[in-house]
Design a protein around this motif. Structure first.
Motif, PDB file in Angstrom:
ATOM      1  N   LEU A   1       2.262  67.525  78.515  1.00  0.00           N
ATOM      2  CA  LEU A   1       0.892  68.010  78.671  1.00  0.00           C
ATOM      3  C   LEU A   1       0.458  68.842  77.467  1.00  0.00           C
ATOM      4  N   ALA A   2       1.366  69.660  76.921  1.00  0.00           N
ATOM      5  CA  ALA A   2       1.018  70.481  75.753  1.00  0.00           C
ATOM      6  C   ALA A   2       0.720  69.609  74.537  1.00  0.00           C
ATOM      7  N   ASP A   3       1.469  68.504  74.411  1.00  0.00           N
ATOM      8  CA  ASP A   3       1.294  67.634  73.241  1.00  0.00           C
ATOM      9  C   ASP A   3       0.022  66.794  73.316  1.00  0.00           C
ATOM     10  N   TRP A   4      -0.385  66.403  74.527  1.00  0.00           N
ATOM     11  CA  TRP A   4      -1.415  65.380  74.641  1.00  0.00           C
ATOM     12  C   TRP A   4      -2.684  65.830  75.351  1.00  0.00           C
ATOM     13  N   THR A   5      -2.773  67.077  75.755  1.00  0.00           N
ATOM     14  CA  THR A   5      -3.981  67.525  76.448  1.00  0.00           C
ATOM     15  C   THR A   5      -4.491  68.839  75.865  1.00  0.00           C
ATOM     16  N   ARG A   6      -5.771  69.081  76.112  1.00  0.00           N
ATOM     17  CA  ARG A   6      -6.406  70.348  75.784  1.00  0.00           C
ATOM     18  C   ARG A   6      -7.265  70.723  76.987  1.00  0.00           C
ATOM     19  N   GLY A   7      -6.782  71.665  77.780  1.00  0.00           N
ATOM     20  CA  GLY A   7      -7.497  72.022  78.999  1.00  0.00           C
ATOM     21  C   GLY A   7      -7.466  70.871  79.989  1.00  0.00           C
ATOM     22  N   ASP A   8      -8.644  70.460  80.454  1.00  0.00           N
ATOM     23  CA  ASP A   8      -8.742  69.373  81.425  1.00  0.00           C
ATOM     24  C   ASP A   8      -9.019  68.025  80.762  1.00  0.00           C
ATOM     25  N   SER A   9      -8.757  67.928  79.471  1.00  0.00           N
ATOM     26  CA  SER A   9      -9.050  66.690  78.746  1.00  0.00           C
ATOM     27  C   SER A   9      -7.838  66.212  77.949  1.00  0.00           C
ATOM     28  N   LEU A  10      -7.781  64.916  77.725  1.00  0.00           N
ATOM     29  CA  LEU A  10      -6.788  64.364  76.813  1.00  0.00           C
ATOM     30  C   LEU A  10      -7.201  64.699  75.390  1.00  0.00           C
ATOM     31  N   ALA A  11      -6.230  64.969  74.533  1.00  0.00           N
ATOM     32  CA  ALA A  11      -6.508  65.360  73.150  1.00  0.00           C
ATOM     33  C   ALA A  11      -6.729  64.106  72.310  1.00  0.00           C
ATOM     34  N   LEU A  12      -7.995  63.756  72.077  1.00  0.00           N
ATOM     35  CA  LEU A  12      -8.314  62.545  71.328  1.00  0.00           C
ATOM     36  C   LEU A  12      -7.964  62.699  69.852  1.00  0.00           C
ATOM     37  N   GLY A  13      -7.696  61.570  69.234  1.00  0.00           N
ATOM     38  CA  GLY A  13      -7.299  61.577  67.829  1.00  0.00           C
ATOM     39  C   GLY A  13      -6.001  60.808  67.664  1.00  0.00           C
ATOM     40  N   GLY A  14      -5.812  60.201  66.510  1.00  0.00           N
ATOM     41  CA  GLY A  14      -4.601  59.426  66.281  1.00  0.00           C
ATOM     42  C   GLY A  14      -4.578  58.203  67.175  1.00  0.00           C
ATOM     43  N   GLU A  15      -3.583  58.110  68.044  1.00  0.00           N
ATOM     44  CA  GLU A  15      -3.436  56.930  68.902  1.00  0.00           C
ATOM     45  C   GLU A  15      -4.351  56.967  70.124  1.00  0.00           C
ATOM     46  N   LEU A  16      -4.888  58.138  70.449  1.00  0.00           N
ATOM     47  CA  LEU A  16      -5.765  58.275  71.611  1.00  0.00           C
ATOM     48  C   LEU A  16      -7.227  58.232  71.189  1.00  0.00           C
ATOM     49  N   SER A  17      -8.014  57.395  71.872  1.00  0.00           N
ATOM     50  CA  SER A  17      -9.443  57.299  71.551  1.00  0.00           C
ATOM     51  C   SER A  17     -10.256  57.268  72.831  1.00  0.00           C
ATOM     52  N   ALA A  18     -11.525  57.618  72.713  1.00  0.00           N
ATOM     53  CA  ALA A  18     -12.404  57.671  73.884  1.00  0.00           C
ATOM     54  C   ALA A  18     -12.533  56.285  74.512  1.00  0.00           C
ATOM     55  N   LEU A  19     -12.647  56.257  75.813  1.00  0.00           N
ATOM     56  CA  LEU A  19     -12.810  55.006  76.551  1.00  0.00           C
ATOM     57  C   LEU A  19     -14.182  55.024  77.204  1.00  0.00           C
ATOM     58  N   GLU A  20     -15.016  54.048  76.834  1.00  0.00           N
ATOM     59  CA  GLU A  20     -16.384  54.022  77.331  1.00  0.00           C
ATOM     60  C   GLU A  20     -16.730  52.642  77.873  1.00  0.00           C
ATOM     61  N   GLY A  21     -17.878  52.550  78.524  1.00  0.00           N
ATOM     62  CA  GLY A  21     -18.420  51.266  78.939  1.00  0.00           C
ATOM     63  C   GLY A  21     -17.641  50.588  80.051  1.00  0.00           C
ATOM     64  N   PRO A  22     -17.683  49.244  80.077  1.00  0.00           N
ATOM     65  CA  PRO A  22     -17.052  48.474  81.156  1.00  0.00           C
ATOM     66  C   PRO A  22     -15.558  48.732  81.316  1.00  0.00           C
ATOM     67  N   GLU A  23     -14.859  48.963  80.198  1.00  0.00           N
ATOM     68  CA  GLU A  23     -13.420  49.240  80.302  1.00  0.00           C
ATOM     69  C   GLU A  23     -13.180  50.513  81.105  1.00  0.00           C
ATOM     70  N   ARG A  24     -13.925  51.553  80.780  1.00  0.00           N
ATOM     71  CA  ARG A  24     -13.778  52.830  81.490  1.00  0.00           C
ATOM     72  C   ARG A  24     -14.078  52.660  82.980  1.00  0.00           C
TER      73      ARG A  24
END
Length: 437
Positions: A238-261
């Motif tokens: 959790l410390a490595d991949w989150t910030r508060g109540d959100s996933l820490a975007l950047g690098g391999e993690l990207s926002a998920l929007e639209g029909p996929e989300r």
């Protein structure tokens, strides 16, 4: 004709086609012109085989209810594999044909990422590894067919939290299935050779393996002090991949929007297990390297419970593909309905229902797993006692599972075959890697 019988017949025809393409025009010639023609034929057959595997993987009728029945026995003694046993080149075209689940753009990214090292390159293509070994006649195969790990290598062993119990075992079920157990063990020792640049420790680990095959009481285990503190593992994830109540975007993690989300959220709300969690955030996770490189992945930051009993974690939904072992020689496949239950109980001794399970999503099948229930053991590429201890434990895990498939093989024959065959396979994959670079 039932769906199962149709798939079984098609599978036999597919394997016959591969063998015919590989051996039928051999005629004693080993010229590269002939080999090039055969490579084209085999590549086409492999592409058809990949489609077959995907079409038939949903079959839910097992060939037998007994995991140990109806399995093929090979040889009690045989000469090790040599370069001359492979009529066809192991090249990009061949490997591409065994990666038909990826489109060209995804495969190209995976190909480029896998060229980081010879170890990563061999690890990246378990399906091509098994397909390549269809060239080997049965007279050169030791032991019997069995339930294989499929992608055995040093980085696929580690600690798992299985329903609250800590287990040290093989931890990647993606490519598992039935295959000649000799090929399963040879993959581990071939990658081990590349991992440690063929240092003497590979012989020591092999000796541990054959010792344990013939006498399970000679297995070695890691000390209890090596086992992880799972609360600390979860906190670290959790410390490595989150910030508060959100996933820490950047690098391999990207926002998920639209029909996929929307599709992921629908599955999270409808699946009986996923719906027990509250979804706080979700994102797409991209990984190009490794055996599952290029497959779609989604991460969910979730929690359940209330007050002091609230538990937060990250769930990964990873797209599945035809298991690598299914591309090689086999007489049966695991039915998809019971696949994970069988593998978890066989390899881990337990089958938690709330971790490592399948959901249907976006026209595919995805594996759901908790990122905080798995902990790898870091290996020092230079070796050393701590690394040797880990590798000997890995060899013991493999040997205890595979020993029943080696009953007809003498210890000296087993050692000699695995030593020389793994060397041949390591050189074959390293040569392809060097040519690709």
């Amino acid at each position: 004709m039932t769906r199962f019988r149709a798939c079984a017949v098609a599978g036999v025809r597919y394997q016959h086609a591969v063998r015919s393409a590989t051996f039928g025009t051999r005629g004693g010639s080993r010229g590269r012109g002939v080999r090039g023609v055969r490579s084209v034929v085999v590549a086409a057959v492999l592409a058809a085989g990949a489609s077959l595997g995907l079409a038939c993987s949903a079959d839910e009728t097992p060939m037998s209810d007994d995991l140990e029945s109806d399995l093929t026995s090979f040889r009690s003694s045989a000469d090790p594999l040599e370069d001359r046993d492979f009529a066809d080149d192991l090249d990009r075209r061949f490997i591409r044909a065994a990666s038909a689940n990826l489109d060209e753009a995804a495969f190209s990214k995976k190909w480029d990422a896998s060229l980081e090292s010879s170890v990563l390159f061999m690890r990246a293509y378990p399906a091509a590894y098994h397909a390549d070994l269809l060239q080997i006649p049965t007279k050169r195969i030791l032991g019997a067919e069995g339930l294989c790990f499929g992608d055995a290598h040093p980085d696929n062993f580690g600690f798992l939290n299985v329903g609250g119990a800590t287990v040290f075992s093989f931890n990647d079920l993606d490519d598992a299935g039935y295959c000649p157990i000799a090929f399963d063990a040879a993959r581990y020792f071939a990658v081990l050779r590349l991992y440690f640049d063929e240092k003497d420790l590979s012989a020591e680990v092999l000796e541990q393996y054959v010792d344990t095959v013939k006498d399970p009481l000679r297995a070695v285990w890691l000390t209890s002090s090596a086992a992880p503190d799972w609360a600390a593992v979860r906190a670290s994830v959790l410390a490595d991949w989150t910030r508060g109540d959100s996933l820490a975007l950047g690098g391999e993690l990207s926002a998920l929007e639209g029909p996929e989300r929307e599709a992921v959220l629908r599955v999270a709300g409808a699946d009986p297990t996923l719906s027990t969690y509250r979804v706080l955030d979700l994102a797409a996770f991209a990984r190009n390297a490794g055996g599952s490189g290029g497959l779609r992945r989604y991460w969910l930051l979730v929690e359940k419970g209330s007050g002091a009993a609230t538990r937060r974690t990250i769930l990964e939904l990873k797209e599945t593909a035809t298991p690598g072992a299914a591309f090689g020689r086999h007489s049966k496949q695991l039915p998809i309905a019971s696949r994970l239950t069988t593998l978890k109980s066989t390899f881990w001794g337990g089958s938690p229902n709330d971790d490592y399970f399948h959901v249907s999503l976006l026209g595919g099948r995805f594996l759901v797993r908790d990122r905080a229930t798995k902990k790898s053991v870091k290996l020092d590429p230079k070796g050393g006692k701590a690394t040797i201890d880990v590798l000997r434990a890995q060899a013991s895990v493999m040997a205890r599972h595979q020993s029943k498939y080696w009953r007809s093989v003498k210890k000296d024959d087993l050692r000699a075959w695995l030593h020389a065959s793994s060397k041949t396979l390591a050189h074959r994959w390293r040569d392809t890697y060097e040519a690709a670079r």
